[in-house]
Motif scaffolding. Sequence first.
Motif, mmCIF file in Angstrom:
data_model
loop_
_atom_site.group_PDB
_atom_site.id
_atom_site.type_symbol
_atom_site.label_atom_id
_atom_site.label_comp_id
_atom_site.label_asym_id
_atom_site.label_seq_id
_atom_site.Cartn_x
_atom_site.Cartn_y
_atom_site.Cartn_z
ATOM 1 N N GLU A 192 99.670 16.296 -23.689
ATOM 2 C CA GLU A 192 100.606 15.626 -22.629
ATOM 3 C C GLU A 192 101.252 15.794 -21.766
ATOM 4 O O GLU A 192 101.434 15.200 -20.857
ATOM 5 N N ASP A 193 100.924 17.155 -21.829
ATOM 6 C CA ASP A 193 101.762 17.763 -20.282
ATOM 7 C C ASP A 193 101.252 19.141 -19.643
ATOM 8 O O ASP A 193 101.440 19.850 -20.276
ATOM 9 N N ALA A 194 100.011 18.874 -18.777
ATOM 10 C CA ALA A 194 99.382 19.883 -18.722
ATOM 11 C C ALA A 194 99.624 21.161 -17.769
ATOM 12 O O ALA A 194 99.437 22.337 -18.068
ATOM 13 N N GLY A 195 101.952 20.782 -18.071
ATOM 14 C CA GLY A 195 102.188 21.989 -16.630
ATOM 15 C C GLY A 195 102.793 23.105 -18.250
ATOM 16 O O GLY A 195 103.600 23.079 -17.889
ATOM 17 N N ALA A 196 102.909 22.106 -19.299
ATOM 18 C CA ALA A 196 103.681 22.341 -20.689
ATOM 19 C C ALA A 196 103.530 23.978 -20.333
ATOM 20 O O ALA A 196 102.982 24.596 -20.689
ATOM 21 N N ARG A 197 105.329 24.568 -20.851
ATOM 22 C CA ARG A 197 104.876 25.796 -21.685
ATOM 23 C C ARG A 197 105.625 25.927 -22.763
ATOM 24 O O ARG A 197 106.201 24.996 -23.311
ATOM 25 N N ALA A 227 102.796 32.355 -19.250
ATOM 26 C CA ALA A 227 102.052 31.169 -18.916
ATOM 27 C C ALA A 227 101.149 30.918 -17.961
ATOM 28 O O ALA A 227 100.233 30.745 -18.415
ATOM 29 N N TYR A 228 101.523 31.734 -16.756
ATOM 30 C CA TYR A 228 100.420 31.288 -16.232
ATOM 31 C C TYR A 228 98.991 32.245 -15.741
ATOM 32 O O TYR A 228 98.145 32.296 -15.978
ATOM 33 N N LEU A 229 99.719 33.606 -15.927
ATOM 34 C CA LEU A 229 98.755 34.377 -16.150
ATOM 35 C C LEU A 229 98.138 34.541 -16.769
ATOM 36 O O LEU A 229 96.403 34.681 -17.167
ATOM 37 N N GLY A 230 98.117 33.309 -18.386
ATOM 38 C CA GLY A 230 97.494 33.276 -18.963
ATOM 39 C C GLY A 230 96.722 31.804 -19.057
ATOM 40 O O GLY A 230 96.049 32.222 -19.299
#
Lengths: 200, 200
Positions: free
Chosen positions: A24-29, A124-127
């Motif tokens: 739904e939201d690719a940037g979701a955390r 989240a980003y590093l994942g």
Amino acid sequence: MTADEQNMSSRDRIIAAGAVMLGEDAGARLSVRAVAERAGVSTGSLRHHFPTQRALQDAVLARVYDEVVSDDRIHDRTVPARERLIDCLRLVLTPTVGEQARQAWLTVFRTFLVPEQTDEIRAAYLGMEREGQRRVEYWLSVLVEEGALADGDNTRRARFLCTVLNGLSVERAFPAEESILRSEAETLHTAVDCVLSSPA
Amino acid sequence: MTADEQNMSSRDRIIAAGAVMLGEDAGARLSVRAVAERAGVSTGSLRHHFPTQRALQDAVLARVYDEVVSDDRIHDRTVPARERLIDCLRLVLTPTVGEQARQAWLTVFRTFLVPEQTDEIRAAYLGMEREGQRRVEYWLSVLVEEGALADGDNTRRARFLCTVLNGLSVERAFPAEESILRSEAETLHTAVDCVLSSPA
């Protein structure tokens, strides 16, 4: 909750819920509370399966990539290794073309390029980065196994290829001369030849 | 206007004004009217020297890069060609580290990643890209001249290196594991070795 979902283990339900949220939201955390709520499990249960946010994020991303990106191509020995690796790398670039690329980068920027990088945002980003890297390393390991690539430091090779992909992906979002797709193909070939001829 | 400025030709005054404007705001788009006003010349005079926005942008960027980045290093034959090329490429990356990298990318995004890409915005961005590319091509041409690099398609080689630099530059702005500078050095070496061993 559908009957299918009821039959899934709570671990699977958590991963599926996280994958839907990313869809739904690719940037979701993926916060523990939001994912647990969506999956219909307690936060305690979620913490049992995924003790850290990083573990949760990695499991969800692995599922998303496995479903979205088919990289069976890497095993097709009727095609030269060079072309197979390029095709697989293109899979990483595919979702991001033109206006879509611009939107995708804007989402990434708004989510991760924030003044206060909390531990959650970093994780989240590093994942995501780690999962992309893991995927490229896997393709390289297949080529090593069949003898198309010398045994060597695949982590380093994958990092190099991921950096090239990051560069190409950014360039797709910004204004470009007409020839961007041609120059992109040339750059991908250069990068792949570089890795395939690399010593251990 | 200072005495120095009065002694400059109107062409030089225009370039200097544009350079100052970029110095104040790296993402500034150099409109003919604003630059002419700043330089104290008529827009007609500016148009005479620089018939297109692209010509103006390129001339200003060339000046900015020449003043900011010293790439005399590329001529120092006491140092191996590989190290010299890496040092020069690092010059391109230098201004963008940590929080500064984040800010620099945010400015670039806000300026160029807009829904309506006007011709002016496209021209400004492409001018920057072209200037970066021209610079890398120049370094490669020096190495070809001294025989450290086989004669070949320097445009293609430079495009490849610029893509790697774009990738590294983006990675500097986002969260990273501790080892980013080490992995960056490895990637730069891989990319440069790849170009230095490339056939025509």
